[in-house]
Design an enzyme around this catalytic site. Sequence first.
Site, PDB file in Angstrom:
ATOM      1  CD  GLU A 217      36.021  33.618  19.337  1.00  0.00           C
ATOM      2  OE1 GLU A 217      34.860  33.396  18.946  1.00  0.00           O
ATOM      3  OE2 GLU A 217      36.379  34.691  19.839  1.00  0.00           O
ATOM      4  CG  ASP A 339      35.776  36.106  23.314  1.00  0.00           C
ATOM      5  OD1 ASP A 339      35.102  36.685  22.441  1.00  0.00           O
ATOM      6  OD2 ASP A 339      35.602  34.908  23.620  1.00  0.00           O
TER       7      ASP A 339
HETATM    8 CA    CA Z   1      34.161  35.331  20.787  1.00  0.00          CA
END
Ligand code: CA
Length: 718
Positions: A217, A339
């Site tokens: 991230e 994600d």
């Molecule tokens: Ca992630």
Amino acid sequence: MNAVLKISLALAVSIWMASCSQLDSGTPKKNSAPIAVTTAAKPPAQVDAARLLHANNEPGNWLSHGRTYDEQRFSPLTQIDADNIARLGLDWSFDFPTNRGIEATPIVVDGVLYVTSSWSMVYALDAKSGRLLWQYDPQVPKQWDVNTCCDVVNRGVAVWKGRVYVGTLDGRLIALDAKNGQPVWSVQTTATDKPYSITGAPRIVKDKVLIGNGGAEFGVRGYISAYDTDTGALVWRFYTVPGDPKKPFENSALAMAAKTWKGTNYVTMGGGGTVWDSMAYDADLDLLYIGVGNGSPWDQNIRSPGGGDNLFLSSIVALRPDSGEYVWHYQTTPGEMWDYTATQHIILADVSIDGAPRKVLMQAPKNGFFYVLDRTTGKLISAEPYTKVTWASKIDLNTGRPVEAADARYKANKSSGVLFPHALGGHNWQPMSYSPQTGLVYIPAQEAPLIYAQQKGFAYNTKSWNTGADLAKLGLPDDKTVREQLGKIVRGHISAWDPIAQKEVWRVQHNNMWNGGLLSTAGNLVFQGNSDGEFVAYRADNGTRIWSTPTYTGIVAAPISYAVDGQQYIAIAAGWGGAYSLVSGELGTRSKGAVNRSRMLVYKLDSKQQLPIPETVERPLPQPPTQKFSAKTLDTGHTLYMRNCMVCHGDRAISASSVPDLRYMSSDTHAKFDAIVRGGLYWQRGMVAFGDKLSKPQTDAIHQYLIKRAHDLLDGNE
Ligand code: CA
């Protein structure tokens, strides 16, 4: 349906963490039965290759993360079963001296239980009595929290030849002497000037300890490393994304992978692909399987302008454990930008498909499809959605690729529309379980949507999250009706999944998402802790709920079972936390267990220990200054809060975790606000200085938004 998009994105730049309670010794709550010393016969943690290879023949032990190398998390023990489960009661508990998320799977070897708490702390407990044998605190600097997306958690240790191995939040791998918890060696596995972290459990194959890391991230390049168990020397390292194409590639697999990337942004921004959780090992094929994470940044338009598959993001990769040599890969989400990691639990099983024996690998990654692969070749056998999925209509079995929805890929000035699953996944790290007895995979699944939108003016910043997706657009709206509607959609469930037929056999619906991992046993049982603060047993064959007990804290970790002196135990590391608890705000507070009480809980038949019923503590009322705000300042403050603070303190400044709820700031805290946020007054508690990232007018706007939210609370307007 537009409202649905306003769900909080679940990942977490950590800003302000709850101060860890005093790290004094944990407290064992002892059973009234006499304590037998069960460990004197031989030195502790004598686990070797033969024992790990034949771990299934030792039902009383839980020798590695998934119990056996195939990571099935199935206990063959039968003393506790669906007929006598009513007699199951608490035998002992042990309070961890920490108050953040607990995600560990304990290891049990010959009567000793090894477990970790938040902050990578390790405990050795007598598995029969709960007596503390030793504990080890690696002294992780609290300010490292800011480099973690998803809480300061740890998912457990590995044991091997008298030593206990733990990966620490700040990237160290440490070997401890199993007799006393003293460090034997410690190596830094990551660059300390980059936002890497370790939350996953190491695995051990043939005198090598395997460890990955997280950080996608923020912007890192993912890899897995193998260290010599004896000396801590690095044996090999496999990067999951290519490095600078101007330099020689580390191996031919990365030369192949580089052809699937465009531009060079990924080189400066890391590329992602972190190996932060799942692994499994097949000794017959001598293959190590790893699960690879999302892209960094998420937004492929930034990461690899013009597209490409971006190998090995969101892939399962098979490696030779002796050398780290690449053998095959299967990519679940080509060109990933949501994600959608493939770091979720990997289970190996030998099954019969169309009358033929097949060696399969099974995974339910975040993207919502349940995959069955031939683990000899990596070829896809089947894939079907195990939860609500809208980003793709199906997986094409001829190409092995998803058929994406037309609008799923967000870009400048065009959001993704409402997509299922959420970035937190149809299933996250919470372990599944496979019962060879029922032939079912039990999945701790969840249902939540998200709309992804590009952040205007995104600039890569090494000191913050770098998803490219705008966190400010992902929270709940102020409209109460819309929030209530969304609350009915965001839920979790257990899915008992037939992997051969690729269909659900039974389902247990939960009111809320982010529930615990699963254990199945030969006693026709499935165990799960949940976010409402219960530990529950279900019949494995049909899902009937047949036993439950209050835990007074949400559970996210997975249970295990073991035996000592002929007595079967069920054990769970309890304690609410993790990514969802940090970011979810109001949705997270709906869970009755959204309060952290971290402890080891161990049950057996005919025990009747009771946990103390927690007292309700009245929280002092907020003490916000009286102030008038312009709508524009509040809007700016809200946006800045969401981009900088939400990932730790929660959507709309409502905390569902142990991290402080900023609406409740005291008048003293209000007075010190700038010294805390820009000056770093509480850096030792993890609230690092944001002075080099936020200007005084910006933190003033955030402060005004928080003052407004405190007044909302006092006015009875959540
Ligand atoms: Ca992630």
